[in-house]
Design a protein around this motif. Structure first.
Motif, PDB file in Angstrom:
ATOM      1  N   CYS A   6      98.695  -5.963  35.501  1.00 55.56           N
ATOM      2  CA  CYS A   6      98.588  -6.148  36.904  1.00 55.56           C
ATOM      3  C   CYS A   6      98.084  -5.370  37.040  1.00 55.56           C
ATOM      4  O   CYS A   6      97.354  -4.203  37.102  1.00 55.56           O
ATOM      5  CB  CYS A   6     100.377  -5.343  37.509  1.00 55.56           C
ATOM      6  N   CYS A   9      99.649  -2.269  39.702  1.00 54.85           N
ATOM      7  CA  CYS A   9     100.122  -1.219  39.431  1.00 54.85           C
ATOM      8  C   CYS A   9      99.817  -0.986  38.135  1.00 54.85           C
ATOM      9  O   CYS A   9     100.668  -0.510  37.275  1.00 54.85           O
ATOM     10  CB  CYS A   9     101.534  -1.171  39.290  1.00 54.85           C
ATOM     11  N   GLY A  11     101.351  -2.289  35.721  1.00 54.53           N
ATOM     12  CA  GLY A  11     101.302  -2.669  34.570  1.00 54.53           C
ATOM     13  C   GLY A  11     101.249  -4.466  33.437  1.00 54.53           C
ATOM     14  O   GLY A  11     101.084  -4.780  33.824  1.00 54.53           O
ATOM     15  N   ARG A  14     104.791  -9.658  32.652  1.00 53.61           N
ATOM     16  CA  ARG A  14     105.733 -10.587  31.558  1.00 53.61           C
ATOM     17  C   ARG A  14     106.258 -11.498  31.883  1.00 53.61           C
ATOM     18  O   ARG A  14     105.479 -12.776  30.737  1.00 53.61           O
ATOM     19  CB  ARG A  14     107.668 -10.424  31.579  1.00 53.61           C
ATOM     20  N   LEU A  37     106.339  -1.158  33.080  1.00 51.99           N
ATOM     21  CA  LEU A  37     106.133  -3.655  32.512  1.00 51.99           C
ATOM     22  C   LEU A  37     105.869  -3.192  34.578  1.00 51.99           C
ATOM     23  O   LEU A  37     105.943  -2.321  35.139  1.00 51.99           O
ATOM     24  CB  LEU A  37     107.262  -3.719  32.641  1.00 51.99           C
ATOM     25  N   CYS A  38     105.076  -4.279  34.781  1.00 52.13           N
ATOM     26  CA  CYS A  38     104.742  -4.425  36.199  1.00 52.13           C
ATOM     27  C   CYS A  38     106.235  -4.633  37.408  1.00 52.13           C
ATOM     28  O   CYS A  38     107.056  -5.273  36.613  1.00 52.13           O
ATOM     29  CB  CYS A  38     104.058  -5.652  36.609  1.00 52.13           C
ATOM     30  N   THR A  39     106.275  -3.763  38.120  1.00 51.01           N
ATOM     31  CA  THR A  39     107.097  -4.333  38.958  1.00 51.01           C
ATOM     32  C   THR A  39     106.943  -4.532  40.384  1.00 51.01           C
ATOM     33  O   THR A  39     107.321  -4.860  40.935  1.00 51.01           O
ATOM     34  CB  THR A  39     107.777  -2.751  39.285  1.00 51.01           C
ATOM     35  N   CYS A  40     106.156  -5.566  40.126  1.00 49.96           N
ATOM     36  CA  CYS A  40     104.973  -5.808  41.444  1.00 49.96           C
ATOM     37  C   CYS A  40     105.416  -7.298  41.442  1.00 49.96           C
ATOM     38  O   CYS A  40     106.408  -8.195  40.392  1.00 49.96           O
ATOM     39  CB  CYS A  40     103.726  -6.296  41.896  1.00 49.96           C
ATOM     40  N   THR A  41     105.775  -7.958  42.615  1.00 46.05           N
ATOM     41  CA  THR A  41     106.844  -9.248  43.037  1.00 46.05           C
ATOM     42  C   THR A  41     105.641  -9.761  44.653  1.00 46.05           C
ATOM     43  O   THR A  41     105.847  -9.599  45.483  1.00 46.05           O
ATOM     44  CB  THR A  41     108.132  -9.494  43.372  1.00 46.05           C
TER      45      THR A  41
END
Ligand SMILES: [Zn+2]
Length: 94
Positions: A6, A9, A11, A14, A37-41
């Motif tokens: 991403c 961020c 990350g 997935r 891991l990317c936590t963006c949405t």
């Protein structure tokens, strides 16, 4: 599978199907890739990211033959029919 990070961020994304691709911007801030891991949405990925290796397609395009420039056509000769008739200096001089 190629890992996509991403760009917001850094990350790992997935689910690549949820990536929101955005056009590259000069003011875009690119996060350094990390193992988390990317936590963006949704995950943000800028196209043509400078952090990514240039695709091989660019090199192929550089070697592609370029279209020839248009050949200018020679100017058409003046048509005699459009030229004014020669004046008669004796006409009307009697
Ligand atoms: Zn992210």
């Amino acid at each position: 599978m190629h890992t996509i990070h991403c760009h917001f961020c850094g990350g790992v994304v997935r689910d690549q199907a949820t990536i929101q691709y955005q056009p590259p911007r000069a003011s875009a801030q690119f996060a350094l890739p990390q193992n988390g891991l990317c936590t963006c949405t949704p995950p943000i990925v800028y196209e043509d990211s400078p952090l990514d290796d240039p695709p091989a397609d660019d090199a192929a395009d550089a070697c592609a033959p370029r279209p020839l420039p248009p050949v200018p056509s020679p100017p058409a000769p003046p048509s005699p029919s459009l030229a004014p008739p020669p004046a008669d200096p004796w006409k009307g001089a009697a």
